[in-house]
Design an enzyme around this catalytic site. Structure first.
Site, short mmCIF file in Angstrom:
data_model
loop_
_atom_site.label_atom_id
_atom_site.label_comp_id
_atom_site.label_asym_id
_atom_site.label_seq_id
_atom_site.Cartn_x
_atom_site.Cartn_y
_atom_site.Cartn_z
N LYS A 79 0.95 -1.17 0.05
CA LYS A 79 0.06 -0.07 0.07
C LYS A 79 0.88 1.14 -0.05
O LYS A 79 1.99 1.30 0.52
CB LYS A 79 -0.95 0.13 1.41
CG LYS A 79 -2.00 0.92 1.25
CD LYS A 79 -3.22 0.35 0.74
CE LYS A 79 -4.50 1.12 0.61
NZ LYS A 79 -5.70 0.50 0.06
N VAL A 183 -17.48 4.38 -2.43
CA VAL A 183 -18.34 3.03 -1.82
C VAL A 183 -19.56 3.47 -0.99
O VAL A 183 -20.50 2.87 -1.39
CB VAL A 183 -17.22 2.20 -1.30
CG1 VAL A 183 -17.85 0.78 -0.99
CG2 VAL A 183 -16.05 2.02 -2.04
P1 NAD Z 1 -13.70 8.13 -0.65
O1 NAD Z 1 -12.52 8.92 -0.51
O2 NAD Z 1 -14.49 8.26 -2.03
O3 NAD Z 1 -14.66 8.38 0.49
C1 NAD Z 1 -14.53 8.42 1.75
C2 NAD Z 1 -15.59 9.19 2.45
O4 NAD Z 1 -15.75 8.92 3.72
C3 NAD Z 1 -15.35 10.72 2.18
O5 NAD Z 1 -16.61 11.18 1.90
C4 NAD Z 1 -15.09 11.27 3.45
O6 NAD Z 1 -15.41 12.57 3.81
C5 NAD Z 1 -15.72 10.23 4.45
N1 NAD Z 1 -15.04 10.06 5.92
C6 NAD Z 1 -13.72 10.00 6.00
N2 NAD Z 1 -13.68 9.95 7.56
C7 NAD Z 1 -15.19 9.99 8.03
C8 NAD Z 1 -15.54 9.90 9.47
N3 NAD Z 1 -14.91 9.81 10.16
N4 NAD Z 1 -16.97 10.27 9.55
C9 NAD Z 1 -17.70 10.11 8.43
N5 NAD Z 1 -17.21 10.39 7.23
C10 NAD Z 1 -15.79 10.11 7.09
O7 NAD Z 1 -13.16 6.75 -0.37
P2 NAD Z 1 -13.88 5.11 -0.77
O8 NAD Z 1 -13.10 4.95 -2.14
O9 NAD Z 1 -15.38 5.30 -0.75
O10 NAD Z 1 -13.41 4.14 0.23
C11 NAD Z 1 -14.09 4.07 1.51
C12 NAD Z 1 -13.31 3.17 2.53
O11 NAD Z 1 -13.42 1.84 1.86
C13 NAD Z 1 -11.83 3.38 2.59
O12 NAD Z 1 -11.49 3.10 3.89
C14 NAD Z 1 -11.27 2.50 1.78
O13 NAD Z 1 -9.70 2.36 2.09
C15 NAD Z 1 -12.11 1.51 1.69
N6 NAD Z 1 -12.10 0.56 0.49
C16 NAD Z 1 -12.42 1.14 -0.82
C17 NAD Z 1 -12.53 0.57 -1.87
C18 NAD Z 1 -12.77 1.01 -3.27
O14 NAD Z 1 -13.04 0.38 -4.25
N7 NAD Z 1 -12.90 2.43 -3.57
C19 NAD Z 1 -11.90 -1.03 -2.03
C20 NAD Z 1 -11.67 -1.44 -1.00
C21 NAD Z 1 -11.68 -0.75 0.56
#
Ligand code: NAD
Length: 350
Positions: A79, A183
């Site tokens: 990562k 997501v």
């Molecule tokens: P993203 O950046 O599109 O969205 C994350 C959202 O969470 C943002 O809107 C942010 O403002 C919000 N956020 C952050 N901390 C917060 C809190 N304490 N309370 C409320 N809201 C909060 O990211 P994403 O791609 O949707 O990924 C979300 C999570 O899923 C991450 O942990 C990521 O590592 C994990 N993930 C994502 C994928 C993927 O395909 N994008 C795959 C596996 C895991």
């Protein structure tokens, strides 16, 4: 300092990158390559300091080793984190410097999207390096992985509901979605269509307000969502939100969400289990995105084939729930053991 770091777990390689011209500051952590080259996303985040960023890179890269192993992928775990100054953002020079850092590793690490990154960023980086997937322009382009992650998490949430409540019917269920990003929003959409009542929180209030309009959701302040009465809590923001303190206050009966590294320490899932809260291990249920990225990295992208793989994730989750029930061990511990067993097989075969 690195070898004694609390999150260090026999990582194979840690690369610190600084480019003075673009002000790139990045850490690439390669945890384990026994199954193949390390595959894992790059997170662009405004970290408090570099120690915080290093901890995240070490923790997330180990999670990728386990996630890729359990997903049956021929990839190890790695990562990267890029320390972003919000005033500066992601300049083309910074993305190019990052691509050059990936080139230095010559394929030992293949990356893709994570928090703070978009398909457009991937496309820009891809111009300068072949060691990134999730683009929209290449021959085997797989695009945004979040659709696959959300689908896998949704299916696993249904599986979790069946084990926790005896039914996959979400009609009228109260589900808390923390984080409405790539997501979280797609997951919320599916839950709304299934008839769930949504409680939502995001640091960005424009997203929660939109969810109120579109899904008739109940908006909750980020610090309060875990204290709300709900059936299932779906963390889809950042990691380490399940701590001794937050779990003590959690009113949900199950946790199933996309966020990586939800447990603030490995014993928290035992505490969840003691409190009668069923935990769907994050790295098991959020593997949809990496399955999609891996198909592109292997140069053979077929969207339908990936979706079929995603639809097999709930069966894996169910076997973890069953083994946890049979042994009395927590679900997170069982998932760790299963991943370690796969890695030990490689040792034996070597
Ligand atoms: P993203 O950046 O599109 O969205 C994350 C959202 O969470 C943002 O809107 C942010 O403002 C919000 N956020 C952050 N901390 C917060 C809190 N304490 N309370 C409320 N809201 C909060 O990211 P994403 O791609 O949707 O990924 C979300 C999570 O899923 C991450 O942990 C990521 O590592 C994990 N993930 C994502 C994928 C993927 O395909 N994008 C795959 C596996 C895991």
């Amino acid at each position: 300092m690195y070898f004694e770091h609390v999150e260090f777990d026999s990582h194979e390689k840690i690369l610190f990158i600084h480019d003075a011209v673009s002000n790139l500051r990045a850490i690439i952590a390669i945890h384990d390559t026994r199954l193949g080259p390390a595959l894992g996303g790059t997170r662009f985040w405004n970290y408090a300091d570099s120690a915080d960023a290093l901890g995240d890179a070490l923790r997330l890269s180990k999670g990728m080793t386990y996630k890729n192993a359990l997903a049956g992928l021929p990839f190890g775990g790695g990562k990267a984190v890029v320390l972003i100054d919000p005033a500066q953002g992601k300049s083309p020079a910074l993305l190019r410097a990052y691509a050059e850092a990936l080139n230095q590793l010559d394929g030992q690490f293949i990356t893709g999207e994570d928090v703070g990154m978009t398909v457009a960023d991937v496309d820009q980086i891809r111009v300068h390096t072949p060691f990134i997937a999730g683009s929209s322009t290449t021959r085997a382009a797989s695009g945004d992985p979040s659709r696959f992650t959300a689908e896998g998490v949704y299916r696993c949430l249904l599986e979790t509901a069946e084990v926790a409540f005896g039914s996959m019917d979400l009609n009228g269920a109260r589900i808390g979605v923390q984080g409405l990003g790539a997501v979280g929003w797609k997951l919320a959409e599916k839950l709304y269509k299934a008839g769930a009542t949504l409680l939502v929180s995001d640091l960005d209030r424009t997203k929660t307000r939109r969810a109120v309009d579109v899904f008739n959701a109940i908006e909750t302040a980020p610090e309060w969502i875990m204290r709300q009465e709900m059936d299932i809590f779906a963390p889809c923001g950042l990691g380490r939100i399940l701590s001794d303190e937050s779990v003590a206050a959690l009113k949900a009966k199950a946790v199933a969400g996309a966020a990586n590294n939800q447990l603030s320490h490995p014993g928290v899932d035992q505490f969840l289990s003691q409190r009668g809260i069923l935990y769907a291990p994050d790295f098991v249920i959020n593997a949809g995105g990496v399955l999609n990225v891996a198909a592109e990295a292997q140069g053979d992208y077929d969207c339908e084939k990936v979706m079929k793989q995603v639809h097999r994730i709930p069966k894996r989750l169910r076997s973890i729930f069953d083994r946890s029930k049979a042994t009395g061990r927590s679900t997170g511990a069982i998932a760790d053991v299963l991943a370690q067993e796969i890695l030990h097989q490689v040792n034996k075969a070597a």
